[in-house]
Motif scaffolding. Structure first.
Motif, PDB file in Angstrom:
ATOM      1  N   ALA A  13       0.838  -1.205   0.000  1.00  0.00           N
ATOM      2  CA  ALA A  13       0.000   0.000   0.000  1.00  0.00           C
ATOM      3  C   ALA A  13       0.873   1.255   0.000  1.00  0.00           C
ATOM      4  CB  ALA A  13      -0.939  -0.009   1.198  1.00  0.00           C
ATOM      5  N   ARG A  14       1.923   1.247   0.807  1.00  0.00           N
ATOM      6  CA  ARG A  14       2.815   2.418   0.850  1.00  0.00           C
ATOM      7  C   ARG A  14       3.538   2.581  -0.480  1.00  0.00           C
ATOM      8  NH1 ARG A  14       3.195   7.394   2.128  1.00  0.00           N
ATOM      9  NH2 ARG A  14       5.205   8.042   2.883  1.00  0.00           N
ATOM     10  N   CYS A  15       3.940   1.491  -1.099  1.00  0.00           N
ATOM     11  CA  CYS A  15       4.573   1.530  -2.415  1.00  0.00           C
ATOM     12  C   CYS A  15       3.606   2.136  -3.434  1.00  0.00           C
ATOM     13  CB  CYS A  15       5.005   0.131  -2.826  1.00  0.00           C
ATOM     14  SG  CYS A  15       5.926   0.091  -4.367  1.00  0.00           S
ATOM     15  N   THR A  16       2.354   1.728  -3.371  1.00  0.00           N
ATOM     16  CA  THR A  16       1.326   2.285  -4.262  1.00  0.00           C
ATOM     17  C   THR A  16       1.135   3.775  -3.999  1.00  0.00           C
ATOM     18  OG1 THR A  16       0.196   0.160  -4.335  1.00  0.00           O
ATOM     19  CG2 THR A  16      -1.099   2.091  -4.954  1.00  0.00           C
ATOM     20  N   ASP A  17       1.070   4.150  -2.721  1.00  0.00           N
ATOM     21  CA  ASP A  17       0.899   5.551  -2.316  1.00  0.00           C
ATOM     22  C   ASP A  17       2.035   6.418  -2.861  1.00  0.00           C
ATOM     23  OD1 ASP A  17       0.647   7.957  -0.711  1.00  0.00           O
ATOM     24  OD2 ASP A  17       1.795   6.984   0.872  1.00  0.00           O
ATOM     25  N   VAL A  18       3.265   5.980  -2.704  1.00  0.00           N
ATOM     26  CA  VAL A  18       4.413   6.760  -3.172  1.00  0.00           C
ATOM     27  C   VAL A  18       4.430   6.826  -4.698  1.00  0.00           C
ATOM     28  CG1 VAL A  18       6.938   6.843  -3.245  1.00  0.00           C
ATOM     29  CG2 VAL A  18       5.761   6.369  -1.093  1.00  0.00           C
ATOM     30  N   THR A  19       4.101   5.721  -5.358  1.00  0.00           N
ATOM     31  CA  THR A  19       4.048   5.709  -6.822  1.00  0.00           C
ATOM     32  C   THR A  19       3.015   6.717  -7.323  1.00  0.00           C
ATOM     33  OG1 THR A  19       4.714   3.394  -6.873  1.00  0.00           O
ATOM     34  CG2 THR A  19       3.635   4.261  -8.848  1.00  0.00           C
ATOM     35  N   LEU A  20       1.844   6.726  -6.713  1.00  0.00           N
ATOM     36  CA  LEU A  20       0.826   7.709  -7.083  1.00  0.00           C
ATOM     37  C   LEU A  20       1.328   9.130  -6.842  1.00  0.00           C
ATOM     38  CD1 LEU A  20      -2.383   5.947  -5.715  1.00  0.00           C
ATOM     39  CD2 LEU A  20      -1.834   6.378  -8.116  1.00  0.00           C
ATOM     40  N   GLY A  21       2.068   9.325  -5.735  1.00  0.00           N
ATOM     41  CA  GLY A  21       2.622  10.650  -5.433  1.00  0.00           C
ATOM     42  C   GLY A  21       3.600  11.124  -6.489  1.00  0.00           C
ATOM     43  N   VAL A  22       4.433  10.223  -6.975  1.00  0.00           N
ATOM     44  CA  VAL A  22       5.394  10.580  -8.029  1.00  0.00           C
ATOM     45  C   VAL A  22       4.638  11.017  -9.284  1.00  0.00           C
ATOM     46  CG1 VAL A  22       7.132   9.653  -9.598  1.00  0.00           C
ATOM     47  CG2 VAL A  22       7.267   9.152  -7.152  1.00  0.00           C
ATOM     48  N   PHE A  23       3.641  10.227  -9.680  1.00  0.00           N
ATOM     49  CA  PHE A  23       2.866  10.589 -10.866  1.00  0.00           C
ATOM     50  C   PHE A  23       2.083  11.873 -10.647  1.00  0.00           C
ATOM     51  CE2 PHE A  23       3.597   6.168 -12.171  1.00  0.00           C
ATOM     52  CZ  PHE A  23       4.019   6.404 -13.465  1.00  0.00           C
ATOM     53  N   ARG A  24       1.592  12.090  -9.430  1.00  0.00           N
ATOM     54  CA  ARG A  24       0.856  13.326  -9.129  1.00  0.00           C
ATOM     55  C   ARG A  24       1.766  14.542  -9.313  1.00  0.00           C
ATOM     56  NH1 ARG A  24       1.044  16.229  -4.734  1.00  0.00           N
ATOM     57  NH2 ARG A  24       1.925  14.531  -3.502  1.00  0.00           N
ATOM     58  N   ILE A  25       2.968  14.460  -8.795  1.00  0.00           N
ATOM     59  CA  ILE A  25       3.903  15.581  -8.919  1.00  0.00           C
ATOM     60  C   ILE A  25       4.233  15.837 -10.388  1.00  0.00           C
ATOM     61  CG2 ILE A  25       6.278  16.303  -8.422  1.00  0.00           C
ATOM     62  CD1 ILE A  25       5.872  14.860  -5.667  1.00  0.00           C
ATOM     63  N   LEU A  26       4.441  14.769 -11.152  1.00  0.00           N
ATOM     64  CA  LEU A  26       4.711  14.941 -12.580  1.00  0.00           C
ATOM     65  C   LEU A  26       3.546  15.632 -13.287  1.00  0.00           C
ATOM     66  CD1 LEU A  26       6.399  11.526 -13.409  1.00  0.00           C
ATOM     67  CD2 LEU A  26       7.489  13.771 -13.333  1.00  0.00           C
ATOM     68  N   MET A  27       2.332  15.288 -12.909  1.00  0.00           N
ATOM     69  CA  MET A  27       1.158  15.916 -13.529  1.00  0.00           C
ATOM     70  C   MET A  27       1.053  17.389 -13.131  1.00  0.00           C
ATOM     71  SD  MET A  27      -0.202  13.751 -15.556  1.00  0.00           S
ATOM     72  CE  MET A  27       1.438  13.144 -15.875  1.00  0.00           C
ATOM     73  N   VAL A  28       1.398  17.716 -11.882  1.00  0.00           N
ATOM     74  CA  VAL A  28       1.404  19.124 -11.451  1.00  0.00           C
ATOM     75  C   VAL A  28       2.417  19.909 -12.277  1.00  0.00           C
ATOM     76  CG1 VAL A  28       2.039  20.677  -9.560  1.00  0.00           C
ATOM     77  CG2 VAL A  28       0.553  18.726  -9.110  1.00  0.00           C
ATOM     78  N   VAL A  29       3.617  19.344 -12.450  1.00  0.00           N
ATOM     79  CA  VAL A  29       4.667  20.014 -13.225  1.00  0.00           C
ATOM     80  C   VAL A  29       4.221  20.231 -14.661  1.00  0.00           C
ATOM     81  CG1 VAL A  29       6.997  19.705 -14.170  1.00  0.00           C
ATOM     82  CG2 VAL A  29       6.556  19.250 -11.765  1.00  0.00           C
ATOM     83  N   LYS A  30       3.482  19.287 -15.218  1.00  0.00           N
ATOM     84  CA  LYS A  30       3.022  19.396 -16.601  1.00  0.00           C
ATOM     85  C   LYS A  30       1.747  20.218 -16.725  1.00  0.00           C
ATOM     86  CE  LYS A  30       5.164  15.181 -18.249  1.00  0.00           C
ATOM     87  NZ  LYS A  30       5.932  15.665 -19.360  1.00  0.00           N
ATOM     88  N   GLY A  31       1.230  20.736 -15.588  1.00  0.00           N
ATOM     89  CA  GLY A  31       0.055  21.590 -15.646  1.00  0.00           C
ATOM     90  C   GLY A  31      -1.264  20.837 -15.748  1.00  0.00           C
ATOM     91  N   ARG A  32      -1.272  19.546 -15.515  1.00  0.00           N
ATOM     92  CA  ARG A  32      -2.498  18.742 -15.607  1.00  0.00           C
ATOM     93  C   ARG A  32      -3.118  18.642 -14.217  1.00  0.00           C
ATOM     94  NH1 ARG A  32      -1.730  13.727 -19.236  1.00  0.00           N
ATOM     95  NH2 ARG A  32      -3.987  13.922 -19.226  1.00  0.00           N
ATOM     96  N   LYS A  33      -3.739  19.742 -13.795  1.00  0.00           N
ATOM     97  CA  LYS A  33      -4.209  19.899 -12.420  1.00  0.00           C
ATOM     98  C   LYS A  33      -5.284  18.896 -12.031  1.00  0.00           C
ATOM     99  CE  LYS A  33      -3.273  24.756 -12.890  1.00  0.00           C
ATOM    100  NZ  LYS A  33      -3.841  26.057 -13.100  1.00  0.00           N
ATOM    101  N   LEU A  34      -6.246  18.641 -12.902  1.00  0.00           N
ATOM    102  CA  LEU A  34      -7.333  17.730 -12.554  1.00  0.00           C
ATOM    103  C   LEU A  34      -6.848  16.289 -12.443  1.00  0.00           C
ATOM    104  CD1 LEU A  34     -10.300  19.212 -14.616  1.00  0.00           C
ATOM    105  CD2 LEU A  34      -9.822  19.456 -12.170  1.00  0.00           C
ATOM    106  N   VAL A  35      -5.939  15.888 -13.316  1.00  0.00           N
ATOM    107  CA  VAL A  35      -5.359  14.548 -13.213  1.00  0.00           C
ATOM    108  C   VAL A  35      -4.579  14.442 -11.906  1.00  0.00           C
ATOM    109  CG1 VAL A  35      -3.717  12.917 -14.238  1.00  0.00           C
ATOM    110  CG2 VAL A  35      -5.269  14.210 -15.712  1.00  0.00           C
ATOM    111  N   ALA A  36      -3.811  15.498 -11.575  1.00  0.00           N
ATOM    112  CA  ALA A  36      -3.047  15.507 -10.324  1.00  0.00           C
ATOM    113  C   ALA A  36      -3.983  15.409  -9.120  1.00  0.00           C
ATOM    114  CB  ALA A  36      -2.198  16.775 -10.232  1.00  0.00           C
ATOM    115  N   ALA A  37      -5.090  16.115  -9.180  1.00  0.00           N
ATOM    116  CA  ALA A  37      -6.043  16.069  -8.071  1.00  0.00           C
ATOM    117  C   ALA A  37      -6.625  14.667  -7.917  1.00  0.00           C
ATOM    118  CB  ALA A  37      -7.162  17.082  -8.294  1.00  0.00           C
TER     119      ALA A  37
END
Length: 178
Positions: A13-37
């Motif tokens: 679960a923690r591995c999944t949580d961190v993986t989602l966090g990495v992708f969330r940050i990448l989406m924020v950097v790329k300006g994809r706010k709704l996907v990040a949310a």
């Protein structure tokens, strides 16, 4: 044996949580706010669920408490993205590639008339002479560059840069308003 399964579940679960966090940050950097949310919502759902198992002491969250917490985290991604775009002094480089002809001359003139500094490089494409037109501007002015490029049929890509120094760079301060 049950304790081993609990540990494995926590780890996965923690591995999944961190993986989602990495992708969330990448989406924020790329300006994809709704996907990040959306990613943030599920990221924190996994995190809180695991923390409930680890630290819960027998108390379980109601579904409404979990949804409220996850929604707050997801909304925080949108608010954070919005604040980042308003508060940071971000620069981009826009590179336009256009066929070398009168239309590209008009494109360069329009960019300069609008207040953007341009550097023009003569290049050769698959089907003839091209111009590579480089424009450095603040991120908030990149939509203006995009509109001008679209109006003139130019290929455009925009990339973030760390900073600028020297040269003719207005940063938008001298941009002429319509």
């Amino acid at each position: 044996m049950a304790f081993g399964w609990t540990l494995l579940l926590i780890f996965l679960a923690r591995c999944t949580d961190v993986t989602l966090g990495v992708f969330r940050i990448l989406m924020v950097v790329k300006g994809r706010k709704l996907v990040a949310a959306g990613l943030g919502f599920f990221e924190v759902m996994v995190f809180i669920s695991v923390m409930n198992v680890v630290l819960g002491g027998g108390k379980s969250l109601t579904i409404y408490e979990l949804l409220a917490y996850c929604s707050g985290f997801a909304a925080g991604n949108i608010v954070g993205s919005f604040l980042e775009s308003k508060l940071t002094d971000a620069y981009v480089i826009a590179e336009l590639i256009a066929e070398q002809n009168e239309r590209s001359d008009d494109l360069i003139a329009k960019l300069r008339e609008t207040g953007f500094g341009t550097t023009v490089i003569h290049a050769e494409g698959r089907s003839g002479a091209r111009l590579v037109i480089k424009v450095i501007c603040s991120r908030k002015h990149s939509t203006t560059v995009k509109k001008i490029a679209d109006d003139h049929g130019a290929f455009l890509y925009i990339a973030d840069i760390k900073g600028v120094s020297g040269g003719y760079f207005t940063g938008g301060a001298n941009l002429k308003r319509k």
